[in-house]
Scaffold this motif. Structure first.
Motif, PDB file in Angstrom:
ATOM      1  N   VAL A  84       0.838  -1.206   0.000  1.00  0.00           N
ATOM      2  CA  VAL A  84       0.000   0.000   0.000  1.00  0.00           C
ATOM      3  C   VAL A  84       0.873   1.255   0.000  1.00  0.00           C
ATOM      4  N   SER A  85       1.984   1.204   0.710  1.00  0.00           N
ATOM      5  CA  SER A  85       2.871   2.366   0.703  1.00  0.00           C
ATOM      6  C   SER A  85       3.489   2.580  -0.672  1.00  0.00           C
ATOM      7  N   LEU A  86       3.717   1.499  -1.410  1.00  0.00           N
ATOM      8  CA  LEU A  86       4.199   1.647  -2.789  1.00  0.00           C
ATOM      9  C   LEU A  86       3.118   2.266  -3.682  1.00  0.00           C
ATOM     10  N   VAL A  87       1.858   1.912  -3.442  1.00  0.00           N
ATOM     11  CA  VAL A  87       0.753   2.561  -4.168  1.00  0.00           C
ATOM     12  C   VAL A  87       0.769   4.052  -3.862  1.00  0.00           C
ATOM     13  N   SER A  88       0.957   4.382  -2.593  1.00  0.00           N
ATOM     14  CA  SER A  88       1.041   5.779  -2.176  1.00  0.00           C
ATOM     15  C   SER A  88       2.210   6.489  -2.869  1.00  0.00           C
ATOM     16  N   ALA A  93       4.273  10.107  -6.868  1.00  0.00           N
ATOM     17  CA  ALA A  93       5.207  10.310  -7.980  1.00  0.00           C
ATOM     18  C   ALA A  93       4.466  10.756  -9.232  1.00  0.00           C
ATOM     19  N   LEU A  94       3.291  10.186  -9.459  1.00  0.00           N
ATOM     20  CA  LEU A  94       2.477  10.591 -10.600  1.00  0.00           C
ATOM     21  C   LEU A  94       2.052  12.050 -10.468  1.00  0.00           C
ATOM     22  N   PHE A  95       1.612  12.444  -9.270  1.00  0.00           N
ATOM     23  CA  PHE A  95       1.228  13.846  -9.052  1.00  0.00           C
ATOM     24  C   PHE A  95       2.407  14.781  -9.276  1.00  0.00           C
ATOM     25  N   VAL A  96       3.584  14.407  -8.746  1.00  0.00           N
ATOM     26  CA  VAL A  96       4.787  15.232  -8.922  1.00  0.00           C
ATOM     27  C   VAL A  96       5.131  15.334 -10.399  1.00  0.00           C
ATOM     28  N   VAL A 123      -7.172   7.150  -0.524  1.00  0.00           N
ATOM     29  CA  VAL A 123      -6.851   5.861  -1.146  1.00  0.00           C
ATOM     30  C   VAL A 123      -6.184   4.936  -0.132  1.00  0.00           C
ATOM     31  N   THR A 124      -5.208   5.460   0.606  1.00  0.00           N
ATOM     32  CA  THR A 124      -4.485   4.599   1.542  1.00  0.00           C
ATOM     33  C   THR A 124      -5.351   4.181   2.734  1.00  0.00           C
ATOM     34  N   PHE A 125      -6.258   5.046   3.194  1.00  0.00           N
ATOM     35  CA  PHE A 125      -7.167   4.635   4.268  1.00  0.00           C
ATOM     36  C   PHE A 125      -7.993   3.439   3.815  1.00  0.00           C
ATOM     37  N   SER A 126      -8.563   3.539   2.634  1.00  0.00           N
ATOM     38  CA  SER A 126      -9.401   2.450   2.129  1.00  0.00           C
ATOM     39  C   SER A 126      -8.614   1.147   2.019  1.00  0.00           C
ATOM     40  N   LEU A 127      -7.436   1.213   1.438  1.00  0.00           N
ATOM     41  CA  LEU A 127      -6.622   0.004   1.280  1.00  0.00           C
ATOM     42  C   LEU A 127      -6.162  -0.560   2.623  1.00  0.00           C
ATOM     43  N   ASN A 128      -5.769   0.314   3.550  1.00  0.00           N
ATOM     44  CA  ASN A 128      -5.343  -0.164   4.863  1.00  0.00           C
ATOM     45  C   ASN A 128      -6.494  -0.821   5.622  1.00  0.00           C
ATOM     46  N   ARG A 129      -7.661  -0.228   5.573  1.00  0.00           N
ATOM     47  CA  ARG A 129      -8.803  -0.776   6.314  1.00  0.00           C
ATOM     48  C   ARG A 129      -9.302  -2.071   5.706  1.00  0.00           C
TER      49      ARG A 129
END
Length: 134
Positions: A84-88, A93-96, A123-129
């Motif tokens: 999930v952190s890699l998704v983040s 990176a895409l935004f940058v 996005v990360t909240f959803s994936l973590n939960r």
């Protein structure tokens, strides 16, 4: 049903507090590196990511999702958190890239902070939960 909503709301509030703190750490690392031109925005993004990832894992696993799921398989939880952190990292990176690259929008270094602060945490909240701490 009401108890489940309370649990989700509690997790969301804790996630928001920790996420805000972790995102703030990311911004503290990213901003001077990119803003002062010490490194490229992508390298600054990577540095911010590492600080946020380590801090986020410890705080989210111990506090944000403390009442959710089981912790009987730490290796699985840790590996899923890393994914999930890699998704983040990929989103950031895409935004940058889109917002600062000369061949894209060529905006200032701070433009990516807007979606990084508001899109990536959702996005990360959803994936973590739903997956990491389920």
């Amino acid at each position: 049903m009401v108890e489940q909503h309370k649990t989700i709301i509690g997790q969301l509030i804790r996630f928001g507090l920790v996420g805000g703190f972790v995102t703030g750490l990311y911004a503290v690392v990213y901003s001077p590196l990119a803003g002062l031109g010490i490194v490229t925005p992508q390298i600054a993004n990577l540095a911010g990511y590492f600080v946020a990832m380590v801090t986020g894992y410890v705080l989210h696993s111990r506090w944000s999702f403390r009442d959710h799921g089981t912790r009987d398989n730490t290796a699985r939880t840790t590996s899923r958190f890393f994914v999930v952190s890699l998704v983040s990292l990929g989103l950031n990176a895409l935004f940058v890239f889109i917002l600062t690259a000369p061949n894209m929008l060529a905006g200032p270094w701070w433009w990516p902070l807007v979606p990084i602060l508001f899109v990536t945490p959702l996005v990360t909240f959803s994936l973590n939960r739903l997956w990491v701490f389920a």
